[in-house]
Write a protein that holds these residues in place. Structure first.
Motif, PDB file in Angstrom:
ATOM      1  N   THR A 132       5.539  -1.332  -8.155  1.00  0.00           N
ATOM      2  CA  THR A 132       4.299  -1.126  -8.893  1.00  0.00           C
ATOM      3  C   THR A 132       3.084  -1.214  -7.973  1.00  0.00           C
ATOM      4  OG1 THR A 132       2.905  -1.912 -10.697  1.00  0.00           O
ATOM      5  CG2 THR A 132       4.267  -3.553  -9.600  1.00  0.00           C
ATOM      6  N   HIS A 133       2.058  -0.457  -8.336  1.00  0.00           N
ATOM      7  CA  HIS A 133       0.791  -0.534  -7.623  1.00  0.00           C
ATOM      8  C   HIS A 133      -0.181  -1.438  -8.360  1.00  0.00           C
ATOM      9  CE1 HIS A 133       0.889   2.123  -4.222  1.00  0.00           C
ATOM     10  NE2 HIS A 133       1.667   2.940  -4.895  1.00  0.00           N
ATOM     11  N   ASN A 134       0.273  -1.905  -9.502  1.00  0.00           N
ATOM     12  CA  ASN A 134      -0.612  -2.670 -10.360  1.00  0.00           C
ATOM     13  C   ASN A 134      -0.303  -4.153 -10.179  1.00  0.00           C
ATOM     14  OD1 ASN A 134      -1.675  -4.036 -12.566  1.00  0.00           O
ATOM     15  ND2 ASN A 134      -1.542  -2.232 -13.890  1.00  0.00           N
ATOM     16  N   GLY A 142       6.877   2.204   2.096  1.00  0.00           N
ATOM     17  CA  GLY A 142       8.332   2.214   2.044  1.00  0.00           C
ATOM     18  C   GLY A 142       8.958   1.613   0.801  1.00  0.00           C
ATOM     19  N   LYS A 143       8.158   1.403  -0.250  1.00  0.00           N
ATOM     20  CA  LYS A 143       8.722   0.798  -1.467  1.00  0.00           C
ATOM     21  C   LYS A 143       9.755   1.722  -2.113  1.00  0.00           C
ATOM     22  CE  LYS A 143       4.655   0.701  -3.349  1.00  0.00           C
ATOM     23  NZ  LYS A 143       3.835   1.313  -2.302  1.00  0.00           N
ATOM     24  N   THR A 144       9.351   2.973  -2.297  1.00  0.00           N
ATOM     25  CA  THR A 144      10.279   3.932  -2.894  1.00  0.00           C
ATOM     26  C   THR A 144      11.510   4.101  -2.010  1.00  0.00           C
ATOM     27  OG1 THR A 144       8.467   5.106  -3.948  1.00  0.00           O
ATOM     28  CG2 THR A 144      10.510   6.316  -3.674  1.00  0.00           C
ATOM     29  N   THR A 145      11.266   4.199  -0.720  1.00  0.00           N
ATOM     30  CA  THR A 145      12.368   4.359   0.222  1.00  0.00           C
ATOM     31  C   THR A 145      13.375   3.219   0.073  1.00  0.00           C
ATOM     32  OG1 THR A 145      10.856   5.429   1.758  1.00  0.00           O
ATOM     33  CG2 THR A 145      12.915   4.583   2.664  1.00  0.00           C
ATOM     34  N   PHE A 146      12.859   2.000  -0.020  1.00  0.00           N
ATOM     35  CA  PHE A 146      13.753   0.856  -0.165  1.00  0.00           C
ATOM     36  C   PHE A 146      14.515   0.927  -1.487  1.00  0.00           C
ATOM     37  CE2 PHE A 146      14.535  -3.464  -1.716  1.00  0.00           C
ATOM     38  CZ  PHE A 146      15.382  -3.915  -0.705  1.00  0.00           C
ATOM     39  N   PRO A 174       0.819  -1.216   0.000  1.00  0.00           N
ATOM     40  CA  PRO A 174       0.000   0.000   0.000  1.00  0.00           C
ATOM     41  C   PRO A 174       0.852   1.264   0.000  1.00  0.00           C
ATOM     42  CG  PRO A 174      -0.119  -1.109   2.125  1.00  0.00           C
ATOM     43  CD  PRO A 174       0.620  -2.020   1.211  1.00  0.00           C
ATOM     44  N   SER A 175       0.236   2.367  -0.314  1.00  0.00           N
ATOM     45  CA  SER A 175       0.943   3.644  -0.394  1.00  0.00           C
ATOM     46  C   SER A 175       1.578   3.993   0.953  1.00  0.00           C
ATOM     47  CB  SER A 175      -0.051   4.736  -0.808  1.00  0.00           C
ATOM     48  OG  SER A 175       0.646   5.933  -0.987  1.00  0.00           O
ATOM     49  N   GLY A 176       2.811   4.487   0.887  1.00  0.00           N
ATOM     50  CA  GLY A 176       3.482   4.918   2.109  1.00  0.00           C
ATOM     51  C   GLY A 176       4.129   3.797   2.899  1.00  0.00           C
TER      52      GLY A 176
HETATM   53  N1  LIG Z   1      11.794  12.782   2.139  1.00  0.00           N
HETATM   54  C1  LIG Z   1      11.054  12.262   3.141  1.00  0.00           C
HETATM   55  N2  LIG Z   1      11.048  12.859   4.356  1.00  0.00           N
HETATM   56  C2  LIG Z   1      10.315  12.358   5.374  1.00  0.00           C
HETATM   57  N3  LIG Z   1       9.564  11.248   5.283  1.00  0.00           N
HETATM   58  C3  LIG Z   1       9.511  10.603   4.106  1.00  0.00           C
HETATM   59  C4  LIG Z   1      10.250  11.082   2.977  1.00  0.00           C
HETATM   60  N4  LIG Z   1      10.019  10.245   1.939  1.00  0.00           N
HETATM   61  C5  LIG Z   1       9.172   9.313   2.407  1.00  0.00           C
HETATM   62  N5  LIG Z   1       8.872   9.505   3.717  1.00  0.00           N
HETATM   63  C6  LIG Z   1       8.003   8.666   4.550  1.00  0.00           C
HETATM   64  O1  LIG Z   1       8.486   7.350   4.514  1.00  0.00           O
HETATM   65  C7  LIG Z   1       7.416   6.439   4.407  1.00  0.00           C
HETATM   66  C8  LIG Z   1       7.584   5.576   3.184  1.00  0.00           C
HETATM   67  O2  LIG Z   1       7.469   6.370   2.042  1.00  0.00           O
HETATM   68  P1  LIG Z   1       7.694   5.818   0.569  1.00  0.00           P
HETATM   69  O3  LIG Z   1       7.759   6.972  -0.338  1.00  0.00           O
HETATM   70  O4  LIG Z   1       8.843   4.894   0.581  1.00  0.00           O
HETATM   71  O5  LIG Z   1       6.346   5.000   0.321  1.00  0.00           O
HETATM   72  P2  LIG Z   1       5.876   4.218  -0.980  1.00  0.00           P
HETATM   73  O6  LIG Z   1       5.661   2.812  -0.568  1.00  0.00           O
HETATM   74  O7  LIG Z   1       6.800   4.462  -2.097  1.00  0.00           O
HETATM   75  O8  LIG Z   1       4.483   4.908  -1.254  1.00  0.00           O
HETATM   76  P3  LIG Z   1       3.765   5.171  -2.655  1.00  0.00           P
HETATM   77  O9  LIG Z   1       3.220   3.863  -3.077  1.00  0.00           O
HETATM   78  O10 LIG Z   1       2.695   6.137  -2.316  1.00  0.00           O
HETATM   79  O11 LIG Z   1       4.784   5.720  -3.588  1.00  0.00           O
HETATM   80  C9  LIG Z   1       6.144   7.266   4.384  1.00  0.00           C
HETATM   81  O12 LIG Z   1       5.609   7.267   5.679  1.00  0.00           O
HETATM   82  C10 LIG Z   1       6.598   8.634   3.999  1.00  0.00           C
HETATM   83  O13 LIG Z   1       5.790   9.602   4.606  1.00  0.00           O
END
Ligand SMILES: Nc1ncnc2c1ncn2[C@@H]1O[C@H](COP(=O)(O)OP(=O)(O)OP(=O)(O)O)[C@@H](O)[C@H]1O
Ligand SMILES: [Mg+2]
Lengths: 331, 290
Positions: B242-244, B80-84, B76-78
């Motif tokens: 991906t979200h898909n 941590g996928k992008t973060t990882f 789900p959104s948020g």
């Molecule tokens: N630059 C940042 N500064 C502070 N918190 C961040 C930052 N980037 C992401 N976060 C937090 O880290 C967590 C993970 O974010 P991330 O962007 O990795 O989610 P995601 O899985 O990629 O979501 P999405 O599917 O919406 O892209 C979220 O709680 C977000 O608020």
């Protein structure tokens, strides 16, 4: 799903505003906005009309072309008025000042926007803004008591002595090393527009999207390479427009230039020697303008200045629009 | 005092290293272990934690990225996928408050080791972003070869060759071959995204990271990019966020499911989609949340 539910809940709970109020608010806002907008246009038009009206005597007497290309400005004996020396003085001082100021200003803007830590960037930025906040006349005083004498002692005199000994043919081009003149005024002018150019460049750089920088980073670009390949090209329109607006600033700058340029009304100008610009001649002569023709000629110069200012701003707006980046994230 | 102290250098290692610094040759033993039986691992995260100040982006994630396979990250959104993903090529170095702990191994070497130059890592681990990011003022051609020009390659014939090859790989060649000189911002969104992919391919990375590469595209462009991913995996290790779900099922070999910063489950895509081991995964896949 959930958002739909909350939306319908709130619709039920709070009665919507009757349409008449919303319509009225719209109308009132529109009226105020249009009135204010129109009055500004009217003001500009009225100013232009006064300048044209009062300057028309000079234009009729010498012809528009004759006035603009006339090289003699003689309010004392012959009452001949030509604006070319001042147009020339304005163009040279402001273009050279911009050339001097541009690269340092861009460099400072890059440091503020890209390199320095938050607190350091703030300090540099504040200092730059402080320079901008110094009243023009104070800069002029500093120029008269500190900068011009220093230039005379350390720069003009040595060059003059050298030329007098070994290159006498250069002397007329160099001019009198009195300290007040075109070069002194230009350098001060450059100093005065640096903050302006810096601020505009920094704004342009800050508008570059994060994605552009990251794209460059992801290709293995170093910090400077990111600036070179992603930031500066993206910001080039804004930077160029900023430079042109700075030029407009330099063209209109009056007080410090009038205090330092030496105010010589006749061609030929020399590098170190005194000269004049459009604003400087206006401020120096409008109070003791003798006769209608003199006053009208000053007004005509004001009109030329007014037109140049408008043209410069239009060019800046055009460049901003022309070089604005629309791509980069799908069109 | 070192002048650098005054400047923005959250991660002082960056840019300071000599540009020719290369991580050591992959550990042979390491390679051998993974060659036998299981497919070779190109990258591996070990106990990876990323924090933004006090917010935790991902915590304690361990996940392998296999060579010549597509690894999908869903959740789900948020979560941590992008973060990882950004931790895999040290993009967090650029985020002032982000702090990465744990290890990421690339061919057996930790990319967060003290003497590693992130610039080198990013050349080996390419990235494609959610939004197409061509450099809008550069020509299509210059966009593709931008990464090569960075390292000083100027040989025209070589650049031409790489440009054509990368654009063909990205399935864009036929559409732009007659206007390589027009600006990168002048083509459609889908084409821009394929251009971004071509640009990443031109520097011949080892791993390609893609963060929702089709989320801003129409179905036709999306399917082109999916075909492309299928093609590219013959040569590269690919990680795609991906979200898909259908997309993940279609293109990936392995899938990791993230939930609020945790890697809940990781395994072969068919298994994860048909027979997940965790209740959360099942709930997510059946649309109970997210
Ligand atoms: N630059 C940042 N500064 C502070 N918190 C961040 C930052 N980037 C992401 N976060 C937090 O880290 C967590 C993970 O974010 P991330 O962007 O990795 O989610 P995601 O899985 O990629 O979501 P999405 O599917 O919406 O892209 C979220 O709680 C977000 O608020
Ligand atoms: Mg994301």
């Amino acid at each position: 799903m959930t958002t739909n539910q909350t939306a319908s809940h709130s619709l039920v709970l709070s009665r919507p505003l009757p349409a008449i109020y919303r319509w009225l608010g719209d109308k009132i806002f529109l009226t105020v906005a249009v009135t204010l907008g129109l009055s500004i246009i009217f003001l500009a038009g009225a100013m232009a009309w006064v300048l044209i009206n009062d300057g028309s005597l000079a234009f009729r007497e010498f012809g528009v072309i004759g006035f603009l290309t006339g090289t003699t400005w003689d309010p004392g004996v012959n009452f001949t008025f030509g604006a070319l020396p001042f147009i020339f003085g304005t163009v040279v001082t402001s273009v050279v000042a911009l050339a001097l100021a541009f690269f340092p200003a861009v460099a400072v803007a890059i440091v503020i926007a890209e390199y320095a830590y938050g607190w350091l960037a703030k300090i540099i930025e504040t200092l730059v803004h402080l320079i901008a906040a110094i009243p023009s006349v104070v800069v002029g005083i500093w120029g008269i008591f500190v900068f011009a004498p220093w230039m005379r002692e350390k720069v003009y005199m040595p060059i003059f002595m050298w030329a007098a000994e070994s290159q006498p043919s250069l002397l007329p081009i160099l001019g009198n090393p009195i300290g007040y003149g075109m070069t002194t005024a230009t350098i001060i002018l450059a100093l005065m527009i640096v903050p302006f150019t810096t601020a505009l460049t920094r704004n342009a750089i800050r508008q570059v999207p994060k994605e552009q920088r990251e794209a460059a980073r992801a290709l293995g670009a170093t910090r400077w390479e990111v600036i070179r390949m992603a930031v500066l090209p993206y910001a080039r329109g804004g930077i160029l427009a900023g430079a042109i607006l700075s030029l407009g600033r330099a063209v209109g700058e009056t007080m410090a230039v009038a205090m330092l340029i030496g105010n010589k009304n006749t061609f030929p100008f020399s590098i170190m020697g005194p000269a004049a610009t459009m604003p400087s001649v206006i401020i120096n002569e409008f109070r003791e303008a003798v006769g209608n023709l003199h006053l009208s000629s000053l007004m005509a110069i004001g009109l030329v200045l007014f037109v140049i200012a408008i043209v410069v701003n239009l060019i800046a707006a055009y460049i901003t629009r022309k070089l604005a980046i629309t791509g980069g994230q799908g069109i | 005092m070192n002048i650098n102290v005054l400047f923005k250098k959250k991660k002082p290692k960056e840019d300071k290293m000599s540009p020719d610094f290369q991580p050591q040759e992959p550990d042979l033993l390491y390679r051998e272990i993974h060659m036998n039986g299981s497919p070779p691992i190109r990258m591996e995260a070990k106990n990876l934690t990323v924090k933004y100040g006090t917010v935790t982006g991902v915590k304690n994630v361990s996940l392998p990225v296999y060579n010549e396979k597509v690894t999908a990250l869903i959740g789900p959104s948020g979560c941590g996928k992008t973060t990882f993903l950004r931790a895999l090529n040290r993009m967090h170095d650029l985020t002032p408050n982000a702090k990465v702990t744990g290890e990421v191994l690339l061919d057996g070497n930790n990319i967060y080791a003290p003497r590693v130059n992130p610039v080198t890592i990013r050349r080996k681990v390419g990235m494609v972003f959610q939004k197409p990011t061509p450099f809008p003022t550069m020509s299509i051609y210059d966009n593709v070869v931008a990464g090569l020009k960075l390292v000083g390659i100027r040989n025209k014939a070589f650049l031409n060759e790489v440009c054509e090859k990368a654009l063909r790989q990205a399935a864009l060649w036929d559409e732009v071959k007659d206007r390589l000189g027009s600006p990168g911002g002048s083509i459609s969104g889908g084409q821009q995204q394929r251009l971004s992919i071509a640009r990443a391919l031109a520097i011949e990375p080892e791993v390609i990271l893609m963060d929702e590469p089709t989320s801003s595209l129409d179905p036709l462009s999306s399917s082109k990019i999916e075909d492309l991913i299928n093609d590219l995996k013959k040569k590269y290790a690919i990680v795609i966020v991906t979200h898909n779900m259908q997309q993940a099922a279609r293109v990936s070999d392995n899938t990791g499911f993230f939930y609020v910063g945790d890697l809940v489950e990781f395994g072969p895509t068919d298994k994860l989609f048909t027979n997940p081991s965790h209740k959360r995964t099942e709930e997510y896949l059946t649309g109970k949340f997210g």
